[in-house]
Design an enzyme around this catalytic site. Sequence first.
Site, mmCIF file in Angstrom:
data_model
loop_
_atom_site.group_PDB
_atom_site.id
_atom_site.type_symbol
_atom_site.label_atom_id
_atom_site.label_comp_id
_atom_site.label_asym_id
_atom_site.label_seq_id
_atom_site.Cartn_x
_atom_site.Cartn_y
_atom_site.Cartn_z
ATOM 1 N N ASP A 172 0.565 -1.323 0.269
ATOM 2 C CA ASP A 172 -0.033 0.038 0.005
ATOM 3 C C ASP A 172 0.403 1.084 -0.079
ATOM 4 O O ASP A 172 1.816 1.051 0.968
ATOM 5 C CB ASP A 172 -1.024 0.146 1.169
ATOM 6 C CG ASP A 172 -1.935 1.277 1.255
ATOM 7 O OD1 ASP A 172 -1.479 2.558 1.438
ATOM 8 O OD2 ASP A 172 -3.445 1.218 1.747
ATOM 9 N N HIS A 173 1.176 1.684 -1.278
ATOM 10 C CA HIS A 173 2.102 2.627 -1.147
ATOM 11 C C HIS A 173 2.031 4.049 0.155
ATOM 12 O O HIS A 173 3.379 4.536 -0.086
ATOM 13 C CB HIS A 173 2.499 3.439 -2.632
ATOM 14 C CG HIS A 173 1.110 4.351 -2.691
ATOM 15 N ND1 HIS A 173 0.109 4.395 -3.797
ATOM 16 C CD2 HIS A 173 1.466 5.967 -2.973
ATOM 17 C CE1 HIS A 173 -0.426 5.271 -3.664
ATOM 18 N NE2 HIS A 173 0.773 6.289 -4.116
ATOM 19 N N HIS A 235 -5.789 2.742 1.615
ATOM 20 C CA HIS A 235 -4.771 4.022 1.722
ATOM 21 C C HIS A 235 -5.897 5.256 3.171
ATOM 22 O O HIS A 235 -5.093 5.452 4.325
ATOM 23 C CB HIS A 235 -4.928 5.342 0.285
ATOM 24 C CG HIS A 235 -3.907 4.151 -0.714
ATOM 25 N ND1 HIS A 235 -3.120 3.517 -0.915
ATOM 26 C CD2 HIS A 235 -4.156 4.724 -2.323
ATOM 27 C CE1 HIS A 235 -2.945 3.387 -2.107
ATOM 28 N NE2 HIS A 235 -3.074 3.974 -3.325
HETATM 29 C C1 BG6 Z 1 -3.382 4.435 -6.316
HETATM 30 C C2 BG6 Z 1 -5.097 4.640 -7.355
HETATM 31 O O1 BG6 Z 1 -3.592 3.240 -5.613
HETATM 32 O O2 BG6 Z 1 -3.434 5.368 -5.365
HETATM 33 C C3 BG6 Z 1 -5.003 5.971 -8.104
HETATM 34 O O3 BG6 Z 1 -4.412 3.437 -7.967
HETATM 35 C C4 BG6 Z 1 -4.608 7.333 -7.448
HETATM 36 O O4 BG6 Z 1 -6.133 5.775 -8.303
HETATM 37 C C5 BG6 Z 1 -3.345 7.141 -6.436
HETATM 38 O O5 BG6 Z 1 -4.448 8.183 -7.782
HETATM 39 C C6 BG6 Z 1 -3.073 7.907 -5.845
HETATM 40 O O6 BG6 Z 1 -2.126 7.941 -5.112
HETATM 41 P P1 BG6 Z 1 -0.535 9.482 -4.278
HETATM 42 O O7 BG6 Z 1 0.576 9.032 -4.205
HETATM 43 O O8 BG6 Z 1 -0.766 10.411 -5.599
HETATM 44 O O9 BG6 Z 1 -1.546 10.616 -3.654
#
Ligand code: BG6
Length: 473
Positions: A172-173, A235
């Site tokens: 989960d980045h 997230h």
């Molecule tokens: C991803 C989603 O996990 O996270 C995308 O699949 C989204 O739809 C993205 O745009 C958002 O990541 P960040 O780090 O730019 O907030």
Amino acid sequence: MPPDFDMVLFGATGDLSMRKLLPALYQAHAAGELHPDGRIIALGRSDLDTAGFVAKTDAEAKIHIKTAFDEAQWAAFTRRIVYLRLDITRRADFDALAQTVQRRQAASVVVYLSTAPEFFADACANLAAVGLNTPQVRIVLEKPLGTDLSSARAISEAVGRHFGENQIYRIDHYLGKESLQNLLPLRFGNTVFEPLWNRDYVRSVEITAAETLGVEERGGFYDGAGALRDMLQNHIMQMLCYTAMEAPAAADAQGIHAAKLALLQSLKPMSRDDAAAGSVRGQYAAQGSLKGYRQESKVPPESRTETFAALRLEIDNPRWAGVPFYLRTGKRMAERSARIVLNFKAAAGAFGGSANRLLISLQPQETVSLSLQVKAPGSSKTTAAEMTLDLAQAAAGRRADAYELLLREVIAGRQELFVRRDEAETVWAWLEPLLQNWAADSVPLYDYPAGSWGPQAADELPARDGNRWSEAA
Ligand code: BG6
């Protein structure tokens, strides 16, 4: 010396690999954070050789590098790459992979499944069939990891047939963002916060992840997911865990996973009625030159998929009982912003004015701001003033981006920044009444103008408790 590794990248020619994974690996390489012998074994169905794949990365991955680019470093980085043509469903294609990996016997073999989850079972079975499931092998699973409890379980079971949970890294980045990780030291390392971080002093909590972008070219994937599954289930719920969990017994994987699980198990269960009353969904409509969601490419014109989701929840534990948490996420919103806001109770008496608010911004800036009451000059009244800490300036050191940091964690065999099976399943089980309600269309799907803060109905969620979203407060 950083730990040795081989990184086996399924789906190497795909979007995630080109936009995030290969640039992240380059950044780690250029910073001297990858073992010199570490290789990237790129796998795909395209009929390419290693030189052809490197040429593709030149055209498609290089542009996404976020740090200073150096041609010689890039050339050295690409020498780590070996490309093998492989069809995940063909067992025979795995022999060449096994030979390539086993020739070197790297201390850790990281297998990154950057493919659609329907391929996970075949990938794992075929890896095991060629002996690539020894304890040195770690398997990274990229979302979407299911669309509900039963599909999430099915994925974990298919992978779990060949790999132990201690070898599985659900990515989960958001957990790779320094500003999110900073929440635990902020909360538990500062005695000025922890005594106030509870129902006695906190009136409400907001968690927002808003994006200005639409679905871009991802309409095909997104239409089967929607905001709830794409952002909120993972997230936002991880942001909630770090905001609300108890202090972990130890700052290691076991301690952190246990504290997160305990929090998730304390979420007040939703009935289907609660889910209907406490949630809002929306879809962006055209505004000016911006297209509406249903006009985006690969999105069916009759789509009922939400691009905005908001939710009110409560946590049934001694720290939080009765405190409303408002969660929301959306595409094509007024600004790009991920933040956590604690609204404190207002002070009583002659000096009480507006209440203190602690705003933790994860992006675009990484800041912690506390609004304080100060005296208005020339008057006996108070006024609100902001005290802001810029995290990037406050702590010297290189801030790696999320994928880079997480890839290094997998290589090092540290699981604390990944999602354990029981955590993911607890969230899915808790969301079930909401998923059912939305699937049955029992909750309206509102249009909202692209570039706004979502449907007006979302303002009513906090308004019913006498609260407001932070941009309106
Ligand atoms: C991803 C989603 O996990 O996270 C995308 O699949 C989204 O739809 C993205 O745009 C958002 O990541 P960040 O780090 O730019 O907030």
